[in-house]
Motif scaffolding. Structure first.
Motif, mmCIF file in Angstrom:
data_model
loop_
_atom_site.group_PDB
_atom_site.id
_atom_site.type_symbol
_atom_site.label_atom_id
_atom_site.label_comp_id
_atom_site.label_asym_id
_atom_site.label_seq_id
_atom_site.Cartn_x
_atom_site.Cartn_y
_atom_site.Cartn_z
ATOM 1 N N TYR A 63 0.864 -1.192 0.000
ATOM 2 C CA TYR A 63 0.000 0.000 0.000
ATOM 3 C C TYR A 63 0.894 1.233 0.000
ATOM 4 O O TYR A 63 2.024 1.186 0.486
ATOM 5 C CB TYR A 63 -0.873 -0.015 1.259
ATOM 6 C CG TYR A 63 -1.709 1.218 1.499
ATOM 7 C CD1 TYR A 63 -2.911 1.416 0.828
ATOM 8 C CD2 TYR A 63 -1.304 2.179 2.432
ATOM 9 C CE1 TYR A 63 -3.692 2.546 1.065
ATOM 10 C CE2 TYR A 63 -2.082 3.314 2.677
ATOM 11 C CZ TYR A 63 -3.270 3.490 1.986
ATOM 12 O OH TYR A 63 -4.034 4.606 2.228
ATOM 13 N N ILE A 64 0.377 2.318 -0.552
ATOM 14 C CA ILE A 64 1.130 3.576 -0.506
ATOM 15 C C ILE A 64 0.380 4.565 0.383
ATOM 16 O O ILE A 64 -0.725 5.007 0.046
ATOM 17 C CB ILE A 64 1.322 4.190 -1.905
ATOM 18 C CG1 ILE A 64 2.028 3.194 -2.844
ATOM 19 C CG2 ILE A 64 2.144 5.479 -1.794
ATOM 20 C CD1 ILE A 64 2.237 3.730 -4.254
ATOM 21 N N VAL A 124 0.184 7.882 0.992
ATOM 22 C CA VAL A 124 0.646 8.997 0.170
ATOM 23 C C VAL A 124 0.899 10.256 1.003
ATOM 24 O O VAL A 124 0.010 10.737 1.716
ATOM 25 C CB VAL A 124 -0.385 9.319 -0.939
ATOM 26 C CG1 VAL A 124 0.145 10.430 -1.846
ATOM 27 C CG2 VAL A 124 -0.677 8.075 -1.763
ATOM 28 N N SER A 148 4.573 0.473 3.184
ATOM 29 C CA SER A 148 4.446 1.620 2.277
ATOM 30 C C SER A 148 5.815 2.226 1.992
ATOM 31 O O SER A 148 6.705 2.180 2.852
ATOM 32 C CB SER A 148 3.546 2.688 2.917
ATOM 33 O OG SER A 148 3.642 3.925 2.223
ATOM 34 N N ALA A 153 4.319 8.972 -5.742
ATOM 35 C CA ALA A 153 3.521 7.806 -5.357
ATOM 36 C C ALA A 153 2.753 7.228 -6.534
ATOM 37 O O ALA A 153 2.677 6.003 -6.711
ATOM 38 C CB ALA A 153 2.565 8.189 -4.233
ATOM 39 N N PHE A 182 2.981 3.289 -8.060
ATOM 40 C CA PHE A 182 1.847 2.384 -8.293
ATOM 41 C C PHE A 182 1.683 2.076 -9.775
ATOM 42 O O PHE A 182 1.477 0.924 -10.166
ATOM 43 C CB PHE A 182 0.557 2.996 -7.735
ATOM 44 C CG PHE A 182 -0.665 2.151 -7.951
ATOM 45 C CD1 PHE A 182 -0.858 0.991 -7.218
ATOM 46 C CD2 PHE A 182 -1.618 2.508 -8.897
ATOM 47 C CE1 PHE A 182 -1.986 0.191 -7.426
ATOM 48 C CE2 PHE A 182 -2.744 1.725 -9.107
ATOM 49 C CZ PHE A 182 -2.927 0.559 -8.373
ATOM 50 N N TYR A 231 -3.263 1.871 -3.947
ATOM 51 C CA TYR A 231 -2.982 3.310 -3.979
ATOM 52 C C TYR A 231 -4.284 4.075 -3.793
ATOM 53 O O TYR A 231 -5.231 3.899 -4.557
ATOM 54 C CB TYR A 231 -2.348 3.676 -5.325
ATOM 55 C CG TYR A 231 -2.219 5.144 -5.596
ATOM 56 C CD1 TYR A 231 -1.171 5.883 -5.056
ATOM 57 C CD2 TYR A 231 -3.149 5.818 -6.399
ATOM 58 C CE1 TYR A 231 -1.043 7.241 -5.313
ATOM 59 C CE2 TYR A 231 -3.030 7.181 -6.663
ATOM 60 C CZ TYR A 231 -1.970 7.887 -6.116
ATOM 61 O OH TYR A 231 -1.850 9.229 -6.375
#
Length: 438
Positions: A212-213, A215, A264, A275, A279, A287
């Motif tokens: 997962y990011i 952000v 992340s 970011a 992704f 994302y």
């Protein structure tokens, strides 16, 4: 053309006849001749639709919007063939500074795109035209746009901007990475806990693949998490910061925990590589992005791309934002700019925006059309989540305190300053800025 020539011929014949009846050299003859020539010229202009040429300068910050805008301009020129509409695209990092400087200098574009964080500043400086009299005169129905977005572009009850598109949010995911890991795709039942658990399974540190990011940015990053954690950015009366509230601190801590665990990319990595790029290149499984990202991400990932609603924390939802079109108060072509603005924000422009899959149209009648614009991607998540959306946090000097907030959150995420300390400092600095608002 035949009709024009016929008129000219008849006027000319009439001149000859009158000249023959009255003799030559008299003042009456000369006056009749001048009247005939004037009538001839007027007849030609009326039948050729000749009008004085004018130039309209239009400014946007998004290159991918240019084709849609140009298509609307072609429609506009059907009724305004004398118009020369020039579109300038300026990257968002320079857009606001350059636009404000040009407007303050008495120049600038006639018509340009506006966002929420900068609206109050531009409007309070007297740089924008009050559109309320034009709306009332032409009977423009602004109820076709969500109320929250209408209110975002009002000052003292008057509209200074007409909504163009919204920025609904959702959780994008890479189907291929989920399939390889044997993890079911995310859905509306997911919570923060589910997200953290599944993202850990999708993380492969050796392959530099992230689950997962988190952000490090406002609209798609910490803003939705702050709302979901029950925190706030600014009070309802826009006088007090909410950055030091318990929910806001919990949201930033959640992001930092994901980064510290390697689930992340870190804040530093995101400074080096955006970011969205991480992704889009297939190096992250999930994302949190906007409806405005769908066009680019579908091009990058194709059928691998999926999207669902954002996972919920203490509550669901996010801060909804959207752009509008505004008119330069100094423009010499107020009516012409208003007519083009109406096309961009009305049925013609909104239908093109939807069909071209560029972004979520503000005109509610065209939302479903937009949702069908990318057949390989089910974009209903952006629509069904809107009832849980709340107004985007803004004040008169939004851009000033946003800089303070972003700097403090980055310090917290990189570990330079403890999260609570960073957010307390940010709140204090933000309150100082808010105290200067009129």
């Amino acid at each position: 053309m035949k009709k024009t020539l016929a008129i000219v011929f008849l006027v000319s014949m009439l001149s000859v006849i009158l000249a023959g009846c009255g003799g030559t050299g008299s003042s009456n003859d000369e006056e009749q001749k001048n009247q005939s020539e004037s009538a001839s010229t007027q007849a030609i202009q009326e039948n050729t639709g000749s009008k004085e040429k004018f130039v309209l300068n239009l400014a946007i910050w998004d290159e991918k919007l240019k084709d849609t805008v140009n298509q609307v301009i072609e429609i506009y020129k059907q009724d305004h063939p004398e118009a020369d509409v020039q579109v300038t695209v300026t990257p968002v990092k320079d857009y606001w500074t350059k636009t404000q400087a040009s407007l303050v200098g008495g120049k600038g574009p006639d018509l340009f795109m506006m966002n929420g964080p900068n609206f109050n500043k531009f409007a309070s400086l007297g740089l924008l035209s009050d559109l309320q009299p034009l709306i009332e005169k032409d009977g423009v129905d602004t109820s076709v746009y969500p109320q929250g977005i209408n209110e975002l572009y009002k000052l003292d009850g008057h509209a200074y901007g007409i909504p163009f598109y919204l920025g609904s949010l959702g959780l994008y995911y890479n189907k291929e990475l989920f399939d390889k890991a044997g993890v079911p795709y995310p859905d509306e039942s997911w919570t923060w806990e589910t997200l953290k658990e599944k993202a850990a399974l999708l993380t492969n540190k050796e392959a530099k693949q992230y689950g997962y990011i988190a952000v490090n940015a406002d609209q798609v990053g910490y803003y939705p998490l702050i709302h979901q954690a029950g925190g706030s950015v600014i009070s309802a009366d826009k006088k007090t910061s909410g950055l030091d509230s318990e929910g806001t601190i919990n949201a930033i801590q959640f992001m930092k925990d994901l980064m510290d665990q390697g689930i992340s990319p870190s804040a530093q990595q995101q400074l080096e590589t955006e970011a969205l790029q991480i992704f889009g290149s297939g190096n992250a499984a999930m994302y949190p992005g906007g409806s405005f990202d769908a066009f680019n991400l579908q091009k990058l990932l194709g059928d691998k791309l999926g999207v669902t609603v954002l996972p919920k924390g203490e509550q669901s939802g996010f801060y909804v934002h959207g752009s509008s079109w505004v008119i330069n108060k100094q423009s010499k072509h107020q009516q012409e700019a208003w007519e083009l603005l109406n096309l961009l924000t009305g049925k013609a422009g909104q239908e093109l925006l939807a069909k071209n899959a560029i972004n979520f149209p503000a005109y509610t009648d065209y939302v479903d059309l937009w949702a069908q614009s990318i057949p390989s991607l089910d974009m209903k998540a952006f629509v069904v989540s809107l009832p849980d959306a709340v107004a985007y946090p803004v004040s008169q000097n939004t851009s000033e305190w946003q800089k303070v907030m972003a700097a403090s959150i980055t310090e917290a995420l990189t570990g330079a300053v403890p999260v609570k300390e960073a957010m307390t400092t940010a709140a204090q600095q933000m309150n100082e800025i808010l105290s200067k608002d009129k």
